[in-house]
Scaffold this motif. Structure first.
Motif, PDB file in Angstrom:
ATOM      1  N   SER A  73       1.024  -1.029   0.083  1.00 37.48           N
ATOM      2  CA  SER A  73      -0.030   0.042  -0.122  1.00 37.48           C
ATOM      3  C   SER A  73       1.119   1.377   0.000  1.00 37.48           C
ATOM      4  CB  SER A  73      -0.986   0.018   1.245  1.00 37.48           C
ATOM      5  OG  SER A  73      -0.280  -0.122   2.258  1.00 37.48           O
ATOM      6  N   ASN A  74       0.564   2.260  -0.713  1.00 41.27           N
ATOM      7  CA  ASN A  74       1.277   3.628  -0.740  1.00 41.27           C
ATOM      8  C   ASN A  74       1.073   4.660   0.213  1.00 41.27           C
ATOM      9  OD1 ASN A  74       2.969   5.125  -2.052  1.00 41.27           O
ATOM     10  ND2 ASN A  74       1.503   6.195  -3.123  1.00 41.27           N
ATOM     11  N   ASN A  75      -0.016   4.619   0.934  1.00 41.56           N
ATOM     12  CA  ASN A  75      -0.357   5.541   1.685  1.00 41.56           C
ATOM     13  C   ASN A  75      -0.974   5.119   3.139  1.00 41.56           C
ATOM     14  OD1 ASN A  75      -0.954   8.139   2.764  1.00 41.56           O
ATOM     15  ND2 ASN A  75      -2.499   8.679   1.418  1.00 41.56           N
ATOM     16  N   SER A 113       2.538  -3.985 -12.393  1.00 42.41           N
ATOM     17  CA  SER A 113       2.845  -4.918 -11.325  1.00 42.41           C
ATOM     18  C   SER A 113       1.738  -5.328 -10.384  1.00 42.41           C
ATOM     19  CB  SER A 113       3.985  -4.565 -10.570  1.00 42.41           C
ATOM     20  OG  SER A 113       5.128  -4.498 -11.464  1.00 42.41           O
ATOM     21  N   PRO A 114       1.308  -6.359 -10.053  1.00 43.38           N
ATOM     22  CA  PRO A 114       0.208  -6.246  -8.926  1.00 43.38           C
ATOM     23  C   PRO A 114       0.477  -5.979  -7.491  1.00 43.38           C
ATOM     24  CG  PRO A 114       1.249  -8.492  -9.291  1.00 43.38           C
ATOM     25  CD  PRO A 114       1.799  -7.421 -10.170  1.00 43.38           C
ATOM     26  N   ALA A 115      -0.523  -5.357  -6.791  1.00 42.41           N
ATOM     27  CA  ALA A 115      -0.358  -5.008  -5.400  1.00 42.41           C
ATOM     28  C   ALA A 115      -0.056  -5.998  -4.352  1.00 42.41           C
ATOM     29  CB  ALA A 115      -1.491  -3.960  -4.980  1.00 42.41           C
ATOM     30  N   THR A 116      -0.287  -7.301  -4.771  1.00 38.75           N
ATOM     31  CA  THR A 116      -0.250  -8.329  -4.144  1.00 38.75           C
ATOM     32  C   THR A 116       0.639  -8.995  -4.536  1.00 38.75           C
ATOM     33  OG1 THR A 116      -2.618  -8.262  -3.378  1.00 38.75           O
ATOM     34  CG2 THR A 116      -1.280 -10.287  -2.810  1.00 38.75           C
ATOM     35  N   TRP A 117       1.502  -9.665  -3.780  1.00 38.27           N
ATOM     36  CA  TRP A 117       2.872 -10.519  -4.513  1.00 38.27           C
ATOM     37  C   TRP A 117       2.585 -11.959  -3.377  1.00 38.27           C
ATOM     38  CZ3 TRP A 117       7.952  -7.124  -4.408  1.00 38.27           C
ATOM     39  CH2 TRP A 117       7.975  -6.112  -5.458  1.00 38.27           C
ATOM     40  N   ASP A 128       5.905 -11.559 -11.251  1.00 40.33           N
ATOM     41  CA  ASP A 128       6.805 -10.647 -11.971  1.00 40.33           C
ATOM     42  C   ASP A 128       6.638  -9.411 -11.555  1.00 40.33           C
ATOM     43  OD1 ASP A 128       9.316 -10.621 -12.978  1.00 40.33           O
ATOM     44  OD2 ASP A 128       8.656 -10.309 -15.144  1.00 40.33           O
ATOM     45  N   ALA A 129       7.219  -8.687 -10.821  1.00 38.83           N
ATOM     46  CA  ALA A 129       6.942  -7.419 -10.274  1.00 38.83           C
ATOM     47  C   ALA A 129       8.029  -6.264 -10.148  1.00 38.83           C
ATOM     48  CB  ALA A 129       5.877  -7.349  -9.143  1.00 38.83           C
ATOM     49  N   ARG A 145      12.841  -5.640  -7.029  1.00 41.74           N
ATOM     50  CA  ARG A 145      12.268  -6.529  -8.330  1.00 41.74           C
ATOM     51  C   ARG A 145      11.940  -8.001  -7.703  1.00 41.74           C
ATOM     52  NH1 ARG A 145      12.245  -6.200 -14.319  1.00 41.74           N
ATOM     53  NH2 ARG A 145      10.961  -8.112 -14.669  1.00 41.74           N
ATOM     54  N   LEU A 146      10.826  -8.363  -7.962  1.00 44.25           N
ATOM     55  CA  LEU A 146      10.492  -9.852  -7.516  1.00 44.25           C
ATOM     56  C   LEU A 146      10.603 -10.447  -9.103  1.00 44.25           C
ATOM     57  CD1 LEU A 146       9.606 -12.138  -5.819  1.00 44.25           C
ATOM     58  CD2 LEU A 146       7.320 -11.239  -5.953  1.00 44.25           C
TER      59      LEU A 146
END
Length: 169
Positions: A73-75, A113-117, A128-129, A145-146
């Protein structure tokens, strides 16, 4: 008897003013460089801490033989992780609270890239994010990087709006 002579020790006022002016000019030139290095070190610290936290969650998925997920999450800029076999246990890394003066740290997920890894029980991933970290008003940045399918995590430095992973930071 000898007449007393006045000792001429010390600096005159014009000499002191020249010294103060030189020190002021040097300080004015060095403060922007110092502030840039300070921001770069804060980003470096945030990147290393996030990378270690992600790697720890990846290892938990291997040890517990259970998929683990990371929600970005960004905020505020934070990572939240949980594993399927321990749904009641949630791990959170709030970088703004962990590292001083990073309360405006921003995350940007790149290239859709998804927000859930997700880490599989074998430590691999199908995700791949790329995650970029930056501070507002600064051109500095760090990247994480994942890499799918092995689940490898890499850390890089943002240069000219491109992440460079060839050197460790």
């Amino acid at each position: 008897m000898k007449p007393e002579t006045k000792s001429e020790r010390g600096f005159s006022l014009p000499e002191l003013m020249v010294i103060v002016a030189i020190v002021g000019i040097l300080a004015g030139l060095s403060i922007p460089s110092f502030m840039r290095n300070w921001q770069d070190e804060r980003l470096n610290s945030a990147s290393k801490q996030a990378l270690a936290w992600l790697d720890d969650l990846r290892r938990k998925s291997i040890q517990q033989s259970s998929p683990c997920r990371v929600q970005i999450s960004n905020n505020p800029a934070q990572l939240t992780g949980s594993c399927d076999n321990a749904a009641d246990m949630t791990l959170t890394l709030n970088l703004a609270a962990e590292i001083p003066n990073t309360d405006q740290l921003a995350f940007t997920l790149m290239n859709n890239s998804p927000a859930t890894w997700v880490f599989t029980p074998r430590g691999t991933t199908t995700t791949d994010a790329e995650l970029r970290m930056s501070l507002p008003g600064s051109d500095l940045g760090r990247c994480i990087r994942l890499l799918a399918p092995l689940g490898l995590l890499r850390s890089g430095k943002l240069r000219a709006n491109t992440c460079v992973y060839t050197t460790s930071y």
